[in-house]
Design a protein around this motif. Structure first.
Motif, PDB file in Angstrom:
ATOM      1  N   SER A  34       0.849  -1.191   0.000  1.00  0.00           N
ATOM      2  CA  SER A  34       0.000   0.000   0.000  1.00  0.00           C
ATOM      3  C   SER A  34       0.886   1.243   0.000  1.00  0.00           C
ATOM      4  O   SER A  34       2.102   1.142  -0.042  1.00  0.00           O
ATOM      5  CB  SER A  34      -0.908   0.004   1.238  1.00  0.00           C
ATOM      6  N   LEU A  35       0.264   2.395   0.080  1.00  0.00           N
ATOM      7  CA  LEU A  35       1.022   3.651   0.138  1.00  0.00           C
ATOM      8  C   LEU A  35       1.295   4.110   1.559  1.00  0.00           C
ATOM      9  O   LEU A  35       1.662   5.269   1.782  1.00  0.00           O
ATOM     10  CB  LEU A  35       0.286   4.744  -0.643  1.00  0.00           C
ATOM     11  N   LEU A  36       1.142   3.228   2.539  1.00  0.00           N
ATOM     12  CA  LEU A  36       1.535   3.556   3.905  1.00  0.00           C
ATOM     13  C   LEU A  36       3.041   3.841   3.890  1.00  0.00           C
ATOM     14  O   LEU A  36       3.822   3.006   3.438  1.00  0.00           O
ATOM     15  CB  LEU A  36       1.214   2.398   4.850  1.00  0.00           C
ATOM     16  N   PRO A  37       3.483   5.023   4.366  1.00  0.00           N
ATOM     17  CA  PRO A  37       4.887   5.399   4.197  1.00  0.00           C
ATOM     18  C   PRO A  37       5.873   4.741   5.154  1.00  0.00           C
ATOM     19  O   PRO A  37       7.079   4.782   4.919  1.00  0.00           O
ATOM     20  CB  PRO A  37       4.874   6.916   4.421  1.00  0.00           C
ATOM     21  N   HIS A  38       5.380   4.156   6.254  1.00  0.00           N
ATOM     22  CA  HIS A  38       6.290   3.544   7.228  1.00  0.00           C
ATOM     23  C   HIS A  38       5.523   2.477   7.999  1.00  0.00           C
ATOM     24  O   HIS A  38       4.340   2.648   8.283  1.00  0.00           O
ATOM     25  CB  HIS A  38       6.833   4.609   8.189  1.00  0.00           C
ATOM     26  N   ASN A  39       6.184   1.383   8.340  1.00  0.00           N
ATOM     27  CA  ASN A  39       5.517   0.267   9.017  1.00  0.00           C
ATOM     28  C   ASN A  39       5.431   0.405  10.530  1.00  0.00           C
ATOM     29  O   ASN A  39       4.716  -0.356  11.172  1.00  0.00           O
ATOM     30  CB  ASN A  39       6.212  -1.052   8.679  1.00  0.00           C
ATOM     31  N   GLU A  40       6.168   1.357  11.126  1.00  0.00           N
ATOM     32  CA  GLU A  40       6.106   1.532  12.581  1.00  0.00           C
ATOM     33  C   GLU A  40       4.967   2.494  12.922  1.00  0.00           C
ATOM     34  O   GLU A  40       5.099   3.710  12.806  1.00  0.00           O
ATOM     35  CB  GLU A  40       7.428   2.058  13.141  1.00  0.00           C
ATOM     36  N   ILE A  54      -3.321   7.717  10.693  1.00  0.00           N
ATOM     37  CA  ILE A  54      -2.268   6.796  11.103  1.00  0.00           C
ATOM     38  C   ILE A  54      -0.999   7.589  11.396  1.00  0.00           C
ATOM     39  O   ILE A  54      -0.448   8.254  10.512  1.00  0.00           O
ATOM     40  CB  ILE A  54      -2.000   5.758   9.996  1.00  0.00           C
ATOM     41  N   ALA A  55      -0.536   7.537  12.647  1.00  0.00           N
ATOM     42  CA  ALA A  55       0.701   8.200  13.061  1.00  0.00           C
ATOM     43  C   ALA A  55       1.838   7.199  12.957  1.00  0.00           C
ATOM     44  O   ALA A  55       1.782   6.126  13.558  1.00  0.00           O
ATOM     45  CB  ALA A  55       0.561   8.699  14.502  1.00  0.00           C
ATOM     46  N   THR A  56       2.865   7.530  12.179  1.00  0.00           N
ATOM     47  CA  THR A  56       3.996   6.623  12.032  1.00  0.00           C
ATOM     48  C   THR A  56       5.271   7.261  12.581  1.00  0.00           C
ATOM     49  O   THR A  56       5.410   8.479  12.592  1.00  0.00           O
ATOM     50  CB  THR A  56       4.237   6.220  10.557  1.00  0.00           C
ATOM     51  N   GLY A  59       7.574   8.043   9.043  1.00  0.00           N
ATOM     52  CA  GLY A  59       6.897   8.275   7.770  1.00  0.00           C
ATOM     53  C   GLY A  59       5.883   9.397   7.801  1.00  0.00           C
ATOM     54  O   GLY A  59       5.192   9.633   6.828  1.00  0.00           O
ATOM     55  N   GLY A  60       5.765  10.078   8.940  1.00  0.00           N
ATOM     56  CA  GLY A  60       4.805  11.163   9.040  1.00  0.00           C
ATOM     57  C   GLY A  60       3.410  10.678   9.394  1.00  0.00           C
ATOM     58  O   GLY A  60       3.235   9.682  10.104  1.00  0.00           O
ATOM     59  N   LEU A  61       2.424  11.351   8.852  1.00  0.00           N
ATOM     60  CA  LEU A  61       1.019  11.101   9.148  1.00  0.00           C
ATOM     61  C   LEU A  61       0.303  10.668   7.877  1.00  0.00           C
ATOM     62  O   LEU A  61       0.527  11.238   6.813  1.00  0.00           O
ATOM     63  CB  LEU A  61       0.390  12.396   9.683  1.00  0.00           C
ATOM     64  N   SER A  62      -0.554   9.660   7.985  1.00  0.00           N
ATOM     65  CA  SER A  62      -1.328   9.194   6.836  1.00  0.00           C
ATOM     66  C   SER A  62      -2.809   9.273   7.129  1.00  0.00           C
ATOM     67  O   SER A  62      -3.245   9.035   8.254  1.00  0.00           O
ATOM     68  CB  SER A  62      -0.979   7.743   6.487  1.00  0.00           C
ATOM     69  N   LYS A  63      -3.559   9.573   6.090  1.00  0.00           N
ATOM     70  CA  LYS A  63      -5.022   9.566   6.157  1.00  0.00           C
ATOM     71  C   LYS A  63      -5.485   8.501   5.171  1.00  0.00           C
ATOM     72  O   LYS A  63      -5.219   8.582   3.972  1.00  0.00           O
ATOM     73  CB  LYS A  63      -5.579  10.931   5.773  1.00  0.00           C
TER      74      LYS A  63
END
Length: 144
Positions: A34-40, A54-56, A59-63
């Motif tokens: 997926s385009l989730l920028p970081h797995n943590e 999603i706070a990573t 990788g920053g923040l994802s919506k």
């Protein structure tokens, strides 16, 4: 984080997982599929409009649009004054007024009240006793 059909789970090294109660199975989202920028993943927040924040850590923040499974990512950009101050996001919360609060590692608290891509910063100022007490690892939690 529970939504109407299942349970969202953030993991330390493997992104996020969704447990579908009706199908009794997991669907996983990570940097490989997926385009989730970081797995943590440090925190998740299921917003009233159906989006998952999603706070990573890194990788920053994802919506995530939970219907289409698409992602919009918000990351720190050097010399960009209205964005996130770091990509180490430790907490995320949307309050009743729709203001998005983002706790960062060593960067203070960012917030977005205009529903756009701009974030404002609140951080500790040593010369101002009325500023936030510490910028190291703030958590954003609702007031009971």
């Amino acid at each position: 984080m529970i939504d109407q059909g299942g349970l969202w789970i953030g993991t330390e090294r493997q992104g996020i997982s969704y447990f579908n109660k009706q199908k009794v199975r997991f669907e996983n989202f990570n940097t490989k599929n997926s385009l989730l920028p970081h797995n943590e993943v440090r925190d998740i927040f299921y917003a009233p409009d159906g989006h998952l924040w999603i706070a990573t850590n890194g990788g920053g923040l994802s919506k995530m649009d939970t219907e289409s499974k698409s992602f919009i990512n918000y990351q720190h950009l050097p010399n960009h004054t209205s964005g996130l101050v770091t990509n180490s996001i430790y907490s995320v919360y949307e309050d009743r007024e729709g203001i998005l609060w983002v706790g960062t590692y060593a960067g203070g608290v960012c917030f977005n009240s205009a529903k756009n891509d701009k974030f404002e910063l609140i951080k500790h100022l040593t010369y101002n006793s009325n500023s936030i007490s510490d910028s190291q690892d703030p958590k954003c939690l609702p007031r009971p």
